[in-house]
Motif scaffolding. Structure first.
Motif, PDB file in Angstrom:
ATOM      1  N   GLN A   1      17.912  85.601 -17.615  1.00 41.95           N
ATOM      2  CA  GLN A   1      16.806  84.755 -17.593  1.00 41.95           C
ATOM      3  C   GLN A   1      16.998  83.465 -16.585  1.00 41.95           C
ATOM      4  N   ILE A   2      18.137  83.126 -16.192  1.00 40.37           N
ATOM      5  CA  ILE A   2      18.494  82.217 -15.304  1.00 40.37           C
ATOM      6  C   ILE A   2      18.208  82.780 -13.811  1.00 40.37           C
ATOM      7  N   ASP A   3      18.628  84.259 -13.656  1.00 45.35           N
ATOM      8  CA  ASP A   3      18.375  84.723 -12.368  1.00 45.35           C
ATOM      9  C   ASP A   3      16.789  85.077 -12.061  1.00 45.35           C
ATOM     10  N   LYS A   4      15.955  85.491 -13.087  1.00 47.41           N
ATOM     11  CA  LYS A   4      14.728  85.543 -13.217  1.00 47.41           C
ATOM     12  C   LYS A   4      13.872  84.173 -12.748  1.00 47.41           C
ATOM     13  N   PHE A   5      14.331  83.042 -13.463  1.00 44.87           N
ATOM     14  CA  PHE A   5      13.815  81.789 -13.146  1.00 44.87           C
ATOM     15  C   PHE A   5      13.975  81.521 -11.715  1.00 44.87           C
ATOM     16  N   ALA A   6      15.328  81.607 -11.224  1.00 45.23           N
ATOM     17  CA  ALA A   6      15.563  81.496  -9.847  1.00 45.23           C
ATOM     18  C   ALA A   6      14.712  82.138  -8.961  1.00 45.23           C
TER      19      ALA A   6
ATOM     20  N   ALA B   1      11.615  83.141  -9.650  1.00 48.27           N
ATOM     21  CA  ALA B   1      10.269  82.579  -9.834  1.00 48.27           C
ATOM     22  C   ALA B   1      10.172  81.299  -8.925  1.00 48.27           C
ATOM     23  N   THR B   2      11.119  80.633  -9.101  1.00 48.06           N
ATOM     24  CA  THR B   2      11.021  78.995  -8.582  1.00 48.06           C
ATOM     25  C   THR B   2      11.579  78.975  -6.981  1.00 48.06           C
ATOM     26  N   ILE B   3      12.219  80.161  -6.682  1.00 48.00           N
ATOM     27  CA  ILE B   3      12.887  80.153  -5.295  1.00 48.00           C
ATOM     28  C   ILE B   3      14.124  78.926  -5.438  1.00 48.00           C
ATOM     29  N   ASP B   4      14.718  78.895  -6.398  1.00 42.67           N
ATOM     30  CA  ASP B   4      15.843  78.016  -6.506  1.00 42.67           C
ATOM     31  C   ASP B   4      17.282  78.549  -6.693  1.00 42.67           C
ATOM     32  N   HIS B   5      17.907  79.246  -5.732  1.00 44.87           N
ATOM     33  CA  HIS B   5      19.107  80.105  -5.992  1.00 44.87           C
ATOM     34  C   HIS B   5      20.136  79.416  -5.564  1.00 44.87           C
ATOM     35  N   GLN B   6      20.397  78.170  -6.011  1.00 39.55           N
ATOM     36  CA  GLN B   6      21.610  77.118  -5.851  1.00 39.55           C
ATOM     37  C   GLN B   6      22.753  78.142  -6.680  1.00 39.55           C
ATOM     38  N   TRP B   7      23.942  78.135  -6.093  1.00 38.39           N
ATOM     39  CA  TRP B   7      24.928  78.911  -6.463  1.00 38.39           C
ATOM     40  C   TRP B   7      25.402  78.616  -7.872  1.00 38.39           C
ATOM     41  N   ILE B   8      25.245  77.318  -8.287  1.00 41.80           N
ATOM     42  CA  ILE B   8      25.658  76.857  -9.763  1.00 41.80           C
ATOM     43  C   ILE B   8      24.679  77.512 -11.017  1.00 41.80           C
ATOM     44  N   HIS B   9      23.776  78.200 -10.254  1.00 44.58           N
ATOM     45  CA  HIS B   9      22.805  78.801 -11.422  1.00 44.58           C
ATOM     46  C   HIS B   9      23.051  80.567 -11.210  1.00 44.58           C
ATOM     47  N   THR B  10      23.359  80.995 -10.174  1.00 43.74           N
ATOM     48  CA  THR B  10      23.332  82.533  -9.891  1.00 43.74           C
ATOM     49  C   THR B  10      24.415  82.968  -9.295  1.00 43.74           C
TER      50      THR B  10
ATOM     51  N   GLY C   1      32.727  75.993 -15.467  1.00 44.83           N
ATOM     52  CA  GLY C   1      33.652  77.222 -15.727  1.00 44.83           C
ATOM     53  C   GLY C   1      32.558  78.207 -15.723  1.00 44.83           C
ATOM     54  N   GLY C   2      31.379  78.233 -15.083  1.00 44.17           N
ATOM     55  CA  GLY C   2      30.302  79.481 -15.276  1.00 44.17           C
ATOM     56  C   GLY C   2      29.140  78.859 -14.749  1.00 44.17           C
ATOM     57  N   THR C   3      28.165  79.590 -14.711  1.00 44.25           N
ATOM     58  CA  THR C   3      26.733  79.291 -14.292  1.00 44.25           C
ATOM     59  C   THR C   3      26.025  78.287 -15.307  1.00 44.25           C
ATOM     60  N   ILE C   4      25.072  77.710 -15.082  1.00 46.25           N
ATOM     61  CA  ILE C   4      24.387  76.761 -15.918  1.00 46.25           C
ATOM     62  C   ILE C   4      22.811  76.960 -15.530  1.00 46.25           C
ATOM     63  N   ALA C   5      21.978  76.892 -16.643  1.00 46.62           N
ATOM     64  CA  ALA C   5      20.750  76.979 -16.512  1.00 46.62           C
ATOM     65  C   ALA C   5      20.042  75.851 -15.760  1.00 46.62           C
ATOM     66  N   HIS C   6      18.884  76.054 -15.099  1.00 47.91           N
ATOM     67  CA  HIS C   6      17.978  75.012 -14.415  1.00 47.91           C
ATOM     68  C   HIS C   6      17.530  74.060 -15.360  1.00 47.91           C
ATOM     69  N   GLY C   7      17.763  73.037 -15.248  1.00 51.32           N
ATOM     70  CA  GLY C   7      17.132  71.855 -16.062  1.00 51.32           C
ATOM     71  C   GLY C   7      15.625  72.305 -16.294  1.00 51.32           C
ATOM     72  N   TYR C   8      14.798  72.723 -15.247  1.00 51.79           N
ATOM     73  CA  TYR C   8      13.471  73.037 -15.307  1.00 51.79           C
ATOM     74  C   TYR C   8      13.292  74.326 -16.193  1.00 51.79           C
ATOM     75  N   LEU C   9      14.512  74.918 -16.213  1.00 51.84           N
ATOM     76  CA  LEU C   9      14.210  76.236 -17.136  1.00 51.84           C
ATOM     77  C   LEU C   9      14.142  75.942 -18.571  1.00 51.84           C
ATOM     78  N   THR C  10      14.981  74.866 -19.016  1.00 50.43           N
ATOM     79  CA  THR C  10      14.933  74.479 -20.169  1.00 50.43           C
ATOM     80  C   THR C  10      13.837  73.928 -20.702  1.00 50.43           C
ATOM     81  N   VAL C  11      13.217  73.108 -19.729  1.00 43.64           N
ATOM     82  CA  VAL C  11      12.099  72.389 -20.095  1.00 43.64           C
ATOM     83  C   VAL C  11      10.928  73.463 -20.097  1.00 43.64           C
ATOM     84  N   SER C  12      10.909  74.421 -19.183  1.00 40.94           N
ATOM     85  CA  SER C  12       9.793  75.351 -19.304  1.00 40.94           C
ATOM     86  C   SER C  12       9.612  76.256 -20.522  1.00 40.94           C
TER      87      SER C  12
END
Length: 153
Positions: free
Chosen positions: A30-35, A37-46, A58-69
């Protein structure tokens, strides 16, 4: 789930908690698909390896805007607003991120009716929201969303 068919029914819940959604697991897919869709591939997410070895969580995190979406998805689990001509997402106010959502973590939404106004037949509902993270005291975010509802008749 709460069922609302008109302004008067909606208004009767002013100041009250409306409900809590089901839990939803945030996956890396889900995080990768959001990345994508939004062209936001910052390494902390992907970048799972770099995030695991070099990141502060200790791992990747969801985009803040993913959680809002996810707000509409969760909102429809809490309230079934019926008898509508149309619903419009009007505003997102005062969203404040409290802490990141780590991959494979479960989240859910808690909602309350913060304000409601009848604008010449259009219902403007301000919903106070809090995204809870399973096992955490601090929420992913808090804030308010505003919907416009055009009820039939």
């Amino acid at each position: 789930m709460i069922i609302i068919k008109n302004y008067v029914e909606f208004e009767s819940h002013l100041g009250q908690e409306l409900g809590v959604s089901d839990w939803h697991t945030i996956t890396q897919q889900q995080i990768d698909k959001f990345a994508d869709a939004t062209i936001d591939h910052q390494w902390i997410h992907t970048d799972t390896e770099k995030a695991k070895n070099e990141g502060p969580f200790g791992g990747t995190i969801a985009h803040g805007y993913l959680t809002v979406s996810l707000l509409p998805y969760f909102w429809h689990q809490i309230a079934d607003v019926q008898n509508l001509k149309m619903q419009i997402n009007y505003a997102i106010d005062s969203i404040k991120f409290g802490q990141p959502v780590l991959v494979d973590t479960r989240v859910r939404l808690k909602a309350r009716l913060a304000a409601i106004v009848n604008l010449r037949g259009i219902t403007k509902a301000t919903i106070g929201v809090e995204m809870e993270i399973e096992g955490q005291k601090k929420p992913a975010y808090t804030g308010e969303v505003v919907f416009l509802y055009h009820f039939n008749g």
